[in-house]
Each structure stands twice: as C-alpha cells, then as structure tokens.
Motif scaffolding. Structure first.
Motif, short mmCIF file in Angstrom:
data_model
loop_
_atom_site.label_atom_id
_atom_site.label_comp_id
_atom_site.label_asym_id
_atom_site.label_seq_id
_atom_site.Cartn_x
_atom_site.Cartn_y
_atom_site.Cartn_z
N ALA A 36 0.91 -0.89 -0.04
CA ALA A 36 0.21 -0.01 -0.26
C ALA A 36 0.70 1.39 -0.27
N GLU A 37 1.98 1.53 0.82
CA GLU A 37 3.19 2.47 1.11
C GLU A 37 3.73 2.53 -0.84
N ILE A 38 4.35 1.50 -1.09
CA ILE A 38 4.73 2.36 -2.60
C ILE A 38 3.62 2.71 -3.08
N ILE A 39 2.77 2.03 -3.43
CA ILE A 39 1.74 2.56 -4.18
C ILE A 39 0.61 3.94 -4.10
N GLN A 47 9.97 3.72 -2.67
CA GLN A 47 9.52 4.69 -3.85
C GLN A 47 10.34 5.77 -4.29
N GLN A 48 10.63 6.28 -3.32
CA GLN A 48 11.67 7.14 -3.83
C GLN A 48 12.85 7.17 -3.69
N GLY A 49 13.15 6.28 -3.68
CA GLY A 49 15.13 5.32 -3.62
C GLY A 49 14.82 5.24 -5.28
N ARG A 50 13.37 4.87 -5.74
CA ARG A 50 13.87 4.10 -7.05
C ARG A 50 13.67 5.44 -8.00
N ASP A 51 12.29 6.68 -7.40
CA ASP A 51 12.38 7.57 -8.22
C ASP A 51 13.42 8.29 -8.67
N ILE A 68 18.05 -1.16 -2.01
CA ILE A 68 18.14 -2.04 -1.25
C ILE A 68 18.30 -2.21 0.26
N ALA A 69 19.16 -0.88 0.95
CA ALA A 69 18.96 -0.14 2.52
C ALA A 69 17.65 -0.78 2.68
N THR A 70 16.35 0.06 2.02
CA THR A 70 15.12 -0.40 2.46
C THR A 70 14.61 -1.55 2.38
#
Lengths: 251, 314
Positions: free
Chosen positions: B248-251, B266-270, B278-280
């Motif tokens: 839920a938090e990712i979407i 998601q922020q790391g991906r953006d 990976i840390a998350t």
C-alpha cells in the motif's frame, strides 16, 4: 482386607439401586446393527461392579448411556449423576495437576476457599500433593490417572464410572493403582462401575463381575466374587470369555 | 462347565499363580511403593546444559555465519562486476546510504510511520478477526456460508485492494489501514478456526462430563486448547499485514498519507538511488525478523513448552 464395603456413608440402602437399567438396547442409526441388546443392570449404592467383555461388547456405550452422554434406543435407564474416567487421563495439558482438579470444582460451582482446600485434600488422597504444580506432560501415566481420579472425585458424585482407566498402564503401575483405587473406594464410599477387558483386573477389583457378550452386547453371566474361589475365578472367567470370543470366528 | 478339564480354548487347568494381586508388602507401605514408582517413572526434568547466556550466544553464531556468507557472496558479485555499480551497489555503499538516511532523520520517520501503522493495523485485525473466527468455528451455518469466502480472501493478494481503497478513501491513512485489515484478518480468522478444529474431541467430552455449559466450554476448554493454532494464525496475520502495508505504501504515495518505508523505497526508485532501495529492503526485512524473534517466537515457545510440545533443539 476383609472389612465390609463402606457403603453407608453417602446413601442408605433404602434409597434403592443407584443404577438401574432395564432391557436397554442401543443402535447408533436405524440400519446399523445392535450395539446393546436387552441389557439389565442394577447397582446398589457403595457397590464396586466390574463389567467384563471383549472388544465390541458395547461396554463404553453402556457407560456413556449411564453417564448421560448418550441415549438408549429403547429401555429404561435411571442412574444417579456420575463422574466419568477414561482410558486416557484426558487432563487439560495446559493446566497443572492442581488446576485440573480445581477446574472440576469450579465447574461444580464451588467457591474459591472450598476449591483450594478440596484440591489439596484430593491430591493428598491420591498421594500427589508434591506434584500439584506439575503439568500433565511432567507426570508418568500412572500419576496422570491418579490426577484424573482426583478430578473425578472432585465432582462429588456418588457414582463413579470408569472406562478401562488403567488399560494403557504397565503391569506394575496397574497393580499399584488397583490397591490405590480400592483404598479410595473404601475411604470415599463411592459406587463404582468399572469397565475392563482384563479378567484379573475385574476379579481383583469387583465385588461383582458382570460378563458381556460382543456384537451385540448382552449380559451373559455374573459372578459374586465373595462366593467364588479368588484363585480359580480368573481361569473360569477366561474360559467363558474365550468361548464367547471363539463364537465370532468366521462370521 | 467342569473346571478340571483342559478347555477347548487352550487354557491350562492349573491355577494361575498370583491371580489375586493383593500382596502383603510387609513393612513397605503402599504410599512408599507408589512414591518410589512415581520417582522412577516421572519424566526427568531436563535442563539444557550451560548458562543461559552461553545458549543464546551459541544460537546467535549460526545465523551470524549465514549473514557473513551472504555478505561475502554479495561483495564477490560486486567485485566481479556482474552488473554496473549503480545497479548493484556493494555492502559498503548500501551502509553509507543507510547512514545518510538515518542522519537526515528520514529513515526514522519512515520506520516510525510504518511500524505504527503495521502494529495498529495488525491489532485491529486481531480485534476484528477473533470474534469472527470464533463465530465461524462454533456456528455451523456461519462456517458453511462464510468459511469459503474467508479462505478466498486469504489467497487474494491484498495489494489487489489498493486501487479500490484509493478510490474509496483517497490518499489517506484509511486506505492504508483498509488494505492491512484485508490482508491480516483472514489469517487471524483461519488460525483460530483451525485451532478450534484441532481440539481433541476427548477434551470436549471431558468438559461435558465435568458439566461445563456452552460458555464455560468455550472459555475454559476450547479456547485454551486452540491457543497454539490461534498464535500460528496471529503470526501469519502479522506477516500479511506487514506485506500489505508495504504494498500500500509503495503504490499510495503523497496526499494525506504519511511517509513510510514503502514511500522511502519508492523515493529511492524515483531518484535511481539503488543503495537507498537496497538499504530500505534490508530495513523492511530486519523489522520482520525482529518482530518474529522478539514477539512471536517467545510466545509460541512458552505455549508449547507449557504443554510439553516444545522440542529443545540441540
């Protein structure tokens, strides 16, 4: 051990039989064969009756009917309220020995002061006061059955129904528990109906031994142990029991 | 029949010695014999050797070795450059990203937000699932009607609820809690139902023989007997709520929704910040392991040990 049975402590003989079953039949469903067929049984207060039979004689069914856990298909049954003991101790595994006994008192509605003192007394009666705080898995099979006996006695019922309670125990323990049960019976004046397939156990404990046939269960014969020679009675009963079992060969 | 013949059933015509087991034990009392037998037969109380601290240390060594092995393989892959360094950062870079995120406070915010939601959502689903489970376990027609639905809900990935939840509740905490509830409640229900189903019939029979009414039967016999299954259901329920929460938090990011670990991911991906991603992931994993080790494992062990069902592993 020649003293007379301790019968007069709870009921007087004028109360009539504590168990009376007349022409009891049992079928589990209309198409299945008869389990019990015309069983007549009368037990006097304070008596110790052993019911002896091979597998399939409906001993357990008869006990369940007497205990009110099952109903007869036909026939008349009157029995005093009873406590029941099984082949397995059926102790609640998450409770200590004392708490298992306590539960029976609690479900009977005893208050907490009475529960505490009765639990103590009953564990002393079966000589387990030192194991009060142990859980069932920390006890031997014989000790567990003694806790179960204490729990059954905690119900304060005049009638104690026992369904092969020592069947799963080793011979040494069983012999000792026979002495123990006889002592408790004399001390408490309970009426005991004890079901077993062990001839010697029946003769050792019962004042009366009632032999049942198998499929369907009928009462074959009964013996008054006091009138018999204790040394030869087991042989005689074994003979009759084997004869009854052999009757089923090739059926 | 005459007792002086050899019988057709092979019973010899001799008196069995000791047919009467009443014996004169002389000076030894029955109580004495019985106490001796009890001492011989009672299962010995086995204490595991060594100190408590020593045991814990010994138990920590094996997982530690596993962690070191994983790190070694990871570092080797980085050295071998199977992927470019920005796609496969090494343990060192990941640790640095973690430290940066911790210094900025972002990590703690995210951890706090997610843990709070996960635990609260889980407790809510326990509060809802327990009475429902009891109802399904004890009432026949309720079970026939709703049992299959509950099983179906358990199989349905709770991430499937996210789009619907966003439409219903917008980008709010309600969306997150709804998804967590849908993820965890069926497990709690199912755990309790299977726990109740596995209560040995003999125990119910004892309850009846002791005169327990329906309420006493439930409270004193059935529920305690069902406890191991119930706790297994809780454990799975926690796992499902943690997973549902991350999904839920990712979407669902932004709006009134707080910043959780999923959002951090998601922020790391953006930002194409692979070390942060990976840390998350590692943090999410560690939380899962920590809850299991600190809450469920001790609870389960205590319950099983009380019943003599706990196998001490050497």
């Amino acid at each position: 051990m020649t003293q007379p049975k301790a019968s007069a402590t709870t009921r007087s003989s004028s109360d009539g039989p504590i168990v009376s079953a007349a022409n009891v039949t049992k079928r589990f469903d209309p198409r299945s064969p008869l389990v019990l067929d015309g069983v007549d049984l009368s037990v006097e207060p304070g008596e110790f009756v052993a019911v002896l039979g091979a597998s399939g004689c409906g001993k357990s069914t008869l006990l369940n009917i007497l205990a009110g856990l099952d109903e007869a298909t036909s026939g008349e049954v009157t029995a005093a309220p009873s406590a029941l003991m099984f082949q397995e101790s059926a102790l609640l595994p998450w409770l200590t020995a004392a708490r298992n006994v306590d539960l029976a008192l609690r479900l009977r509605g005893a208050d907490s002061a009475e529960r505490r003192s009765r639990t103590q007394e009953l564990l002393e009666l079966v000589k387990l006061q030192d194991a009060a705080d142990k859980r069932p898995h920390e006890l031997s099979g014989g000790m567990r059955q003694r806790v179960a006996l204490a729990r059954a006695l905690a119900q304060e019922r005049d009638l104690l129904l026992m369904d092969e309670p020592f069947g799963a125990l080793d011979a040494i323990t069983r012999d000792l528990l026979h002495d123990e049960l006889e002592r408790v019976w004399r001390a408490t004046g309970r009426t005991i109906v004890f079901v077993t397939h062990n001839v010697r156990e029946a003769v050792r404990l019962g004042q009366r031994v009632i032999m049942m046939s198998s499929r369907p269960g009928r009462i074959l014969r009964e013996w008054n142990v006091a009138d018999e020679d204790r040394a030869t009675l087991p042989n005689k009963l074994t003979y009759h029991l084997r004869e009854e079992i052999a009757r089923h060969a090739g059926r | 029949m005459p007792a002086d013949e050899r019988t057709p059933h092979g019973l010899p015509n001799v008196d069995l010695p000791g047919a009467d087991t009443r014996v004169d034990t002389g000076t030894v009392s029955l109580a004495g014999i019985e106490a001796g037998l009890d001492a011989l037969q009672a299962p010995p109380t086995r204490r595991s050797p060594g100190s408590r601290f020593g045991n814990i240390a010994a138990k920590a060594v094996a997982p530690l070795i596993a962690v070191i092995a994983v790190l070694a393989v990871w570092q080797t892959l980085v050295w071998l450059e199977v992927m470019p360094i920005w796609n496969l950062p090494g343990p060192r870079q990941v640790f640095d990203a973690l430290a940066r995120s911790a210094r900025s406070g972002q990590l703690w915010t995210a951890l706090h937000t997610s843990l709070q939601r996960g635990i609260l959502g889980f407790l809510l689903s326990v509060a809802i699932g327990t009475p429902l489970g009891l109802l399904i376990a004890r009432v026949r027609w309720v079970r026939m009607a709703f049992g299959p639905i509950v099983t179906g809900l358990m199989v349905l990935p709770s991430i499937a609820w996210v789009p619907a939840a966003i439409i219903w509740f917008g980008l709010s905490n309600a969306t997150v809690y709804f998804v967590v509830l849908m993820g965890a409640t069926p497990s709690v229900i199912n755990g309790l139902v299977s726990g109740v189903d596995q209560v040995p019939p003999l125990l119910r029979r004892v309850g009846r023989a002791l005169g327990a009414g329906p309420l006493e039967m439930t409270v004193r016999i059935v529920l305690p007997a069902a406890l191991p299954g119930y706790v297994a259901g809780l454990k799975q329920g926690w796992a499902f709520s943690w997973r549902a929460l991350m999904a839920a938090e990712i979407i669902a990011v932004g709006g009134a929704i707080g910043f959780g670990l999923g959002a951090l991911l998601q922020q790391g991906r953006d930002l194409a910040n692979m070390p942060l991603v990976i840390a998350t992931i590692l943090i999410i994993l560690v939380v899962g392991i920590a809850i299991e080790l600190l809450c469920f494992a001790p609870l389960e062990r205590a319950i099983l040990r009380r019943r003599g069902l706990y196998a001490e592993t050497a």
